[in-house]
Design a protein around this motif. Structure first.
Motif, mmCIF file in Angstrom:
data_model
loop_
_atom_site.group_PDB
_atom_site.id
_atom_site.type_symbol
_atom_site.label_atom_id
_atom_site.label_comp_id
_atom_site.label_asym_id
_atom_site.label_seq_id
_atom_site.Cartn_x
_atom_site.Cartn_y
_atom_site.Cartn_z
ATOM 1 N N PRO A 171 0.796 -1.235 0.000
ATOM 2 C CA PRO A 171 0.000 0.000 0.000
ATOM 3 C C PRO A 171 0.829 1.285 0.000
ATOM 4 N N TRP A 172 1.847 1.357 0.890
ATOM 5 C CA TRP A 172 2.581 2.629 0.981
ATOM 6 C C TRP A 172 3.379 2.911 -0.283
ATOM 7 N N GLU A 173 3.931 1.862 -0.946
ATOM 8 C CA GLU A 173 4.712 2.164 -2.156
ATOM 9 C C GLU A 173 3.795 2.488 -3.335
ATOM 10 N N TYR A 174 2.639 1.843 -3.359
ATOM 11 C CA TYR A 174 1.700 2.129 -4.451
ATOM 12 C C TYR A 174 1.156 3.563 -4.298
ATOM 13 N N GLY A 175 0.854 3.942 -3.058
ATOM 14 C CA GLY A 175 0.402 5.317 -2.801
ATOM 15 C C GLY A 175 1.464 6.317 -3.227
ATOM 16 N N ARG A 176 2.735 5.986 -2.900
ATOM 17 C CA ARG A 176 3.840 6.891 -3.261
ATOM 18 C C ARG A 176 3.960 7.004 -4.779
ATOM 19 N N LEU A 177 3.755 5.877 -5.469
ATOM 20 C CA LEU A 177 3.841 5.909 -6.943
ATOM 21 C C LEU A 177 2.796 6.880 -7.517
ATOM 22 N N ILE A 178 1.581 6.810 -6.976
ATOM 23 C CA ILE A 178 0.516 7.706 -7.479
ATOM 24 C C ILE A 178 0.888 9.169 -7.182
ATOM 25 N N ALA A 179 1.371 9.402 -5.963
ATOM 26 C CA ALA A 179 1.771 10.785 -5.614
ATOM 27 C C ALA A 179 2.880 11.256 -6.550
ATOM 28 N N ASN A 180 3.832 10.390 -6.857
ATOM 29 C CA ASN A 180 4.945 10.781 -7.737
ATOM 30 C C ASN A 180 4.489 11.004 -9.176
ATOM 31 N N ILE A 181 3.507 10.246 -9.611
ATOM 32 C CA ILE A 181 2.967 10.471 -10.964
ATOM 33 C C ILE A 181 2.330 11.867 -11.018
ATOM 34 N N ARG A 182 1.596 12.203 -9.970
ATOM 35 C CA ARG A 182 0.989 13.555 -9.928
ATOM 36 C C ARG A 182 2.060 14.639 -9.963
ATOM 37 N N LYS A 183 3.177 14.357 -9.285
ATOM 38 C CA LYS A 183 4.219 15.380 -9.166
ATOM 39 C C LYS A 183 5.079 15.486 -10.433
ATOM 40 N N ASN A 184 5.287 14.353 -11.099
ATOM 41 C CA ASN A 184 6.309 14.321 -12.158
ATOM 42 C C ASN A 184 5.785 14.264 -13.590
ATOM 43 N N VAL A 185 4.466 14.177 -13.755
ATOM 44 C CA VAL A 185 3.933 14.189 -15.123
ATOM 45 C C VAL A 185 3.384 15.605 -15.350
ATOM 46 N N PRO A 186 4.065 16.408 -16.170
ATOM 47 C CA PRO A 186 3.745 17.842 -16.239
ATOM 48 C C PRO A 186 2.301 18.153 -16.654
ATOM 49 N N ASN A 187 1.709 17.314 -17.533
ATOM 50 C CA ASN A 187 0.347 17.618 -18.012
ATOM 51 C C ASN A 187 -0.723 16.783 -17.292
ATOM 52 N N ILE A 188 -0.407 16.277 -16.092
ATOM 53 C CA ILE A 188 -1.325 15.344 -15.406
ATOM 54 C C ILE A 188 -2.679 15.972 -15.109
ATOM 55 N N ASP A 189 -2.729 17.316 -15.012
ATOM 56 C CA ASP A 189 -4.016 17.967 -14.732
ATOM 57 C C ASP A 189 -5.012 17.784 -15.879
ATOM 58 N N LYS A 190 -4.553 17.304 -17.036
ATOM 59 C CA LYS A 190 -5.487 17.089 -18.167
ATOM 60 C C LYS A 190 -6.061 15.669 -18.161
ATOM 61 N N ALA A 191 -5.679 14.860 -17.171
ATOM 62 C CA ALA A 191 -6.167 13.469 -17.164
ATOM 63 C C ALA A 191 -6.575 13.041 -15.761
ATOM 64 N N VAL A 192 -7.456 12.062 -15.751
ATOM 65 C CA VAL A 192 -7.862 11.425 -14.494
ATOM 66 C C VAL A 192 -6.875 10.301 -14.226
ATOM 67 N N ILE A 193 -6.442 10.154 -12.975
ATOM 68 C CA ILE A 193 -5.560 9.020 -12.634
ATOM 69 C C ILE A 193 -6.436 7.868 -12.153
ATOM 70 N N SER A 194 -6.237 6.718 -12.791
ATOM 71 C CA SER A 194 -7.007 5.528 -12.445
ATOM 72 C C SER A 194 -6.085 4.463 -11.863
ATOM 73 N N VAL A 195 -6.636 3.621 -10.992
ATOM 74 C CA VAL A 195 -5.832 2.507 -10.462
ATOM 75 C C VAL A 195 -6.569 1.190 -10.672
ATOM 76 N N HIS A 196 -5.778 0.138 -10.797
ATOM 77 C CA HIS A 196 -6.319 -1.180 -11.147
ATOM 78 C C HIS A 196 -5.453 -2.205 -10.413
ATOM 79 N N CYS A 197 -5.982 -2.755 -9.325
ATOM 80 C CA CYS A 197 -5.135 -3.601 -8.473
ATOM 81 C C CYS A 197 -5.591 -5.051 -8.465
ATOM 82 N N HIS A 198 -4.606 -5.933 -8.593
ATOM 83 C CA HIS A 198 -4.895 -7.369 -8.467
ATOM 84 C C HIS A 198 -4.568 -7.821 -7.050
ATOM 85 N N ASN A 199 -5.127 -8.985 -6.703
ATOM 86 C CA ASN A 199 -5.190 -9.368 -5.293
ATOM 87 C C ASN A 199 -4.242 -10.498 -4.907
#
Ligand code: KIV
Ligand code: ZN
Length: 397
Positions: free
Chosen positions: A177-205
């Protein structure tokens, strides 16, 4: 709404892909209509290039469903995109969902493509998909095991190419959980045009963490979660829709988010899927298992009968059940037994209840669950005994 999480249901695609869960066209259509009643934002109806049957099914679902976006899956190949676009031609709200793997292991051993070739294929596929419809989602398969720098680059490229949703799958259920959360936070921070897209997640169990990972992703800014009814899906399954939605609803003060799901339709959706596929859920499955709102232990029964909030964090009605279930077994006490007998119309005095209770505990030691017929039998034994001894007072209301 700003604080709303979109629910993308993939029961009919990822869920159906798992061994023993395949559905024919009319079964998928029945399920799609139920998903519409459940009010999912998006339903992924299938993978049209996979078979003529899947193509026809997506087409039919696209014709019938008006209340949810209907998505069709496609690899980045031109034929896949064209087939998905054609299958969605009647859909009121069509979405093409295209994907390609981005982890080194997948690119090397499965795709046999370089990073440059993968980025180029992704951009081309998204551009082609956008020439058909406005709503285009791009998934970086095996994102959680991909080089994050490469992920930022490919997401920036596909958003520039027109993708309005970017999906970050934990394809093999490896993330914590903590590394996946960090990945999402980093995508928000490091993808310059991220405000033009919705971030979706898809997790297997695979490690039993699909729901926890999805919730942590939401806490870090994901706005769409992909999930399935009863958590069905490849291998150990996908994040379960009912668990995600009820976690968000039950802990609203913590998340401060909501979904559009009509939670009262959750049990009906779970049961319909079980009926269609022939696979029920285990009794202790969260939210929809037979025991999710059942109580056998005496102390719990006493509490719940006085005030359900003592042992229930959500109401059975909120997920579409009419009431909780008091199960009489060897852990039950006199209080619940008396209440059950009362509900069957019998009013017993203390001594009579004691006598039934003694017989009940003996029977409960032998049987897992004591049902109404058993109770009537025990009661008649006590009445008979009391008649013989001349002091029966058992009254039936
Ligand atoms: O698990 C996965 O990576 C997928 C993609 C196709 C989204 O199902
Ligand atoms: Zn998947």
């Amino acid at each position: 709404m700003e604080n709303q999480i979109n629910i993308f249901d993939t029961t009919l695609r990822d869920g159906e892909q798992s061994p023993g869960f395949s559905m024919n066209k009319s079964e998928k259509l029945r399920m799609a209509l139920q998903l519409e009643r459940l009010n999912v934002d998006v339903m992924e109806a299938g993978f049209p290039i996979a078979s003529d049957g899947d193509y026809e099914t997506v087409k039919e679902i696209g014709k019938k469903i008006k209340g949810s976006t209907v998505a069709a899956l496609a690899r980045t190949a031109t034929l896949d995109i064209e087939r998905a676009a054609s299958a969605l031609e009647h859909a009121a709200r069509p979405r093409i969902h295209t994907f390609i793997a981005t982890s080194d292991i997948h690119m090397k051993f499965k795709l046999k493509k370089s990073r440059e070739e993968v980025i180029e294929a992704a951009a081309r596929a998204v551009e082609l998909a956008c020439s058909y419809y406005d709503d285009v989602e791009f998934s970086a398969e095996d994102a959680s095991r991909s080089d994050p720098e490469f992920l930022y680059e490919i997401f920036e490229t596909v958003i520039d190419a027109g993708a309005n949703v970017i999906n970050v799958p934990d394809t093999v259920g490896y993330a914590l959980p903590w590394e996946y959360g960090r990945l999402i936070a980093n995508i928000r921070k490091n993808v310059p045009n991220i405000d033009k897209a919705v971030i979706s997640v898809h997790c297997h169990n695979d490690l039993g963490l699909a729901v926890a990972n999805s919730l942590e992703a939401i806490r870090n800014g994901a706005q769409q979660v992909e999930c399935t009814i009863n958590g069905i899906g490849e291998r150990a399954g996908n994040a379960s829709l009912e668990e995600l939605v009820m976690a968000i609803a039950t802990r609203q003060n913590d998340f401060r988010l909501s979904t559009n799901i009509k939670t009262e339709e959750i049990c009906a959706s779970s049961r319909l899927l079980a009926e269609i596929t022939g696979h029920g859920v285990q009794p202790n499955k969260a939210i929809v298992g037979a025991n999710a709102f059942a109580h056998e232990a005496g102390i719990h029964q006493h509490g719940v009968l006085n005030n359900p909030l003592t042992y229930e964090i959500m109401t059975p009605e909120s997920v579409g059940l009419s009431c909780n279930r008091i199960v009489l077994g060897k852990h039950s006490g006199r209080f619940a037994l008396g209440k059950k007998l009362e509900s069957l119309g019998y009013k017993l005095n203390k001594d009579e209840l004691n006598q039934v209770y003694i017989r009940f505990t003996t029977l409960a030691d032998e049987k897992k669950v004591v049902d109404e017929n058993d109770l009537r039998m025990l009661l008649s034994e006590v009445i008979e005994y009391k008649k013989v001894s001349g002091d029966s007072t058992v009254s039936q209301a």
